[in-house]
Design a protein around this motif. Structure first.
Motif, short mmCIF file in Angstrom:
data_model
loop_
_atom_site.label_atom_id
_atom_site.label_comp_id
_atom_site.label_asym_id
_atom_site.label_seq_id
_atom_site.Cartn_x
_atom_site.Cartn_y
_atom_site.Cartn_z
N GLU A 146 56.21 88.11 -7.24
CA GLU A 146 55.83 86.70 -7.09
C GLU A 146 56.66 85.79 -7.99
O GLU A 146 56.15 84.90 -8.67
N PHE A 171 59.22 82.82 -8.48
CA PHE A 171 59.82 81.62 -7.90
C PHE A 171 61.31 81.58 -8.26
O PHE A 171 61.72 82.09 -9.31
N VAL A 183 63.22 83.31 1.38
CA VAL A 183 62.07 82.55 1.88
C VAL A 183 61.46 83.25 3.09
O VAL A 183 60.22 83.33 3.22
N LYS A 221 59.23 81.91 -2.70
CA LYS A 221 59.07 80.46 -2.81
C LYS A 221 60.11 79.90 -3.78
O LYS A 221 60.42 80.51 -4.80
N SER A 226 61.68 76.03 -5.57
CA SER A 226 61.36 74.64 -5.88
C SER A 226 62.65 73.88 -6.14
O SER A 226 63.66 74.46 -6.55
N GLN A 233 59.84 73.85 5.59
CA GLN A 233 60.02 74.66 4.38
C GLN A 233 60.79 73.89 3.31
O GLN A 233 60.48 73.99 2.11
N GLN A 269 58.34 71.64 1.75
CA GLN A 269 57.43 72.37 0.88
C GLN A 269 58.10 72.75 -0.45
O GLN A 269 57.44 72.77 -1.50
N ALA A 270 59.40 73.05 -0.42
CA ALA A 270 60.10 73.36 -1.67
C ALA A 270 60.04 72.19 -2.64
O ALA A 270 60.01 72.39 -3.86
N TRP A 288 55.30 73.94 -3.01
CA TRP A 288 55.74 75.07 -3.83
C TRP A 288 56.05 74.61 -5.26
O TRP A 288 55.81 75.34 -6.22
N GLU A 348 52.80 74.33 -6.98
CA GLU A 348 52.28 75.67 -7.29
C GLU A 348 52.96 76.25 -8.53
O GLU A 348 52.33 76.93 -9.34
#
Length: 613
Positions: A317, A319, A394, A399, A401, A436, A439-440, A444, A447
């Motif tokens: 997990e 990033f 991805v 994920k 950022s 996507q 979201q980046a 994300w 998060e």
């Protein structure tokens, strides 16, 4: 599964305590107080909420105070609400830059380009005064989060090498106690120390981000949560042994910069004698994130090895901070387009306040003149390989950022604000969907900072940080060039660039052209620190202590233009009383040491800040 929140009992206590407090307040205050919350309705636009689902057409978003009260398709705005007509427009969450080195002159560039939240890597009196002022609505700017410092930092003479895991954990606690929202580690941190840092940080409910001096696999197995600048890639995990062996023979480039000097490659690393890190050559600044040898190494990337690494990063997990536009600034497909845009902006008289040293760095592509055709071809292959890596990562569930490392006074760098939307454009080039890419820069990113309960998507109950675009970003990601409205904390923000823009608590050193301009003294006398360095506006008289070296009986503390009655405590310490009338207003004051006649000259300066009450 690594810890990614406060330990459950603490999280529950905090959450229910807040709910109880709100309920008690509502009962005691009654409907009259609740009614004072301003209500805004955004009507008729297409909502792209950031969760990844289908957009909601003809959306009605009702905002009460600083939070979204409800979202529906169609409907009538509440009576008395201020209505924003969004018909034909598109509504998205506000954007994030998850790697800034925040400066005086950032606010208009960030807000105008849709960046409503930033992570600032650093801490100290000035950054904290900025954060407090912005978050309290007294300084114009984006929502602000800080790391409050770095563990294992080796940077421009500031050395904090940590070899003891216990000491590293104490530093985690100190940063957490100062309000850190993420723990940052630097290149000198070893795998053993990193494991101790991540263990303690996760106990404190914090993630760990690393500008690391080791391979990504080793860092992932030590519990790291984020690879800043995508450090740890590609060496050694993505290259076959025969390609790793080519790296020491790669040509060293001369950037012409005092600070950015790419060193020779050396192996093996000796943790007891080497200053940098286990794999320094492509991870640290005197070597630089954008060292052409690092970019060429991506050109040697083996895709099978890379898939194996991706499996580990996704399983753990981790990033990855996407700063493709920065790492590959000389070879990405949009270089000429963005250089032209930068030049146009610098010709805007309303942006006259951007300091010269940053203008030079943003426009600096001079290293390209040194590339041979073969080197340039290998770097371009590195760019294509990294785009493939990003999409594959991805697609596997990883994920990323948008963290642009904005903006450095020491080397070629990125334009704040613009860098985020440009990164989204590159992500789409890499094969990510437009959603996507959004979201980046939204979900994300939130998060990564563990702020997704309040930010990152547009949902009932969340903070109202949003953009209203003139075009559909799901059809064309460059729609973020055409932002009609920026809202932060439920309030419309002024956009555009203004000739008279000022930061009420500036840092003046960034207007100096060289590092020496703010550390070199004309005298043997030299200031190393002042205490306190920040007070609240309207404070009473207080004692200012100046520490340094070579103080003498004629030394006088100069508080901007006012000479203070100074007591010489020792050759390394001076004291003086600062009268209340000098700190009535918010701002920045330069503190120096001068001498009574017939002596002359002045020392280097330290900045003193008066923050908002």
């Amino acid at each position: 599964m690594k810890a990614n929140r406060l330990p459950a009992p603490y999280e529950a206590v905090v959450k229910w305590s807040l709910i109880l407090a709100v309920c008690v307040f509502a009962v005691q205050a009654g409907p009259a107080v609740l009614a004072q919350q301003s209500v805004t309705a955004i009507q008729g636009g297409t909502l792209i909420d950031g969760n990844g689902g289908a957009p909601l057409t003809n959306a009605l978003i009702v905002i009460e105070g600083n939070r979204i009260r409800s979202i529906s398709q169609g409907g009538t705005p509440p009576a008395g609400a201020r209505v924003i007509d969004a018909r034909g427009k598109y509504i998205t969450p506000g954007l994030w830059d998850t790697h800034t080195h925040y400066r005086n002159w950032f606010p208009e560039l960030l807000i105008t380009n849709g960046v409503t939240s930033v992570l600032g890597y650093g801490g100290g009196p000035w950054l904290n005064a900025q954060m407090e002022g912005i978050n309290n609505g007294k300084i114009y700017g984006p929502r602000f989060f800080l790391s409050q410092g770095t563990i294992g930092g080796i940077y421009m003479g500031n050395i904090n090498m940590v070899h003891d895991p216990e000491e590293a954990m104490r530093q985690v606690d100190a940063l957490a106690d100062r309000g850190s929202k993420i723990i940052k580690v630097y290149t000198s941190v070893t795998p053993q120390v990193l494991a101790a840092i991540t263990r303690r940080a996760h106990q404190r409910g914090l993630f760990v981000s690393g500008h690391i001096g080791m391979g990504a696999k080793e860092a992932a197995l030590a519990g790291i949560d984020n690879l800043a600048h995508a450090t740890g890639l590609p060496v050694p995990d993505m290259l076959k042994p025969e390609d790793l062996a080519k790296i020491p023979d790669m040509r060293i480039f001369d950037t012409g910069r005092l600070r950015v000097a790419f060193p020779e490659s050396g192996r093996p690393w000796n943790s007891k004698t080497e200053l940098w890190g286990p794999n320094p050559d492509f991870n640290e600044y005197p070597l630089a994130i954008e060292d052409p040898r690092r970019i060429m190494s991506f050109g040697l990337m083996d895709r099978d090895l890379t898939r194996n690494l991706i499996d580990i990063l996704v399983r753990e997990e981790v990033f990855i901070e996407s700063c493709i536009g920065y790492m590959f600034r000389q070879v990405n497909d949009h270089m000429e387009e963005w250089r032209a845009e930068d030049l146009k902006l610098f010709n805007d008289p309303n942006l006259h306040y951007i300091p010269e040293r940053f203008r030079m760095n943003i426009l600096d592509y001079t290293i390209m003149d040194q590339f041979t055709p073969d080197e340039l071809a290998l770097m371009k292959q590195g760019y294509e390989n990294y785009l493939w890596f990003t999409k594959t990562f991805v697609d596997a569930g990883g994920k990323i950022s948008t963290g642009m490392d904005t903006t450095s006074p020491y080397h070629a760098t990125m334009f704040p604000g613009l860098g985020v939307r440009r990164e989204m454009q590159i992500l789409v080039d890499a094969g990510l969907t437009n959603m996507q890419a959004i979201q980046a820069a939204t979900l994300w990113a939130a998060e990564l900072l563990q702020q997704d309960e309040d930010l990152g998507t547009l949902e009932a109950g969340k903070l109202a940080d949003l953009l209203i675009l003139d075009r559909d970003p799901l059809q064309d990601i460059t729609a973020f060039k055409n932002i009609g409205t920026v809202m932060k904390d439920g309030k419309e923000m002024q956009t555009g660039y203004h000739y008279d823009f000022t930061n009420p608590i500036p840092t003046r050193w960034e207007y100096a052209l060289t590092f020496g301009d703010w550390v070199i003294s004309e005298l043997p006398t030299h200031i190393t620190s002042i205490s306190p360095q920040v007070v609240t506006e309207g404070s009473d008289d207080f004692t200012l202590t100046v520490r340094g070296k070579e103080f003498v009986s004629s030394s006088i503390i100069l508080f901007e233009d006012t000479r203070l009655r100074t007591e010489m405590v020792s050759s390394t310490e001076l004291r003086a009383t600062v009268p209340a009338n000098l700190v009535r207003s918010v701002g920045t004051t330069l503190v120096r040491v001068v001498h009574r006649a017939p002596a002359w000259g002045k020392t280097n300066s330290k900045e003193f800040y008066v923050k908002f009450r």
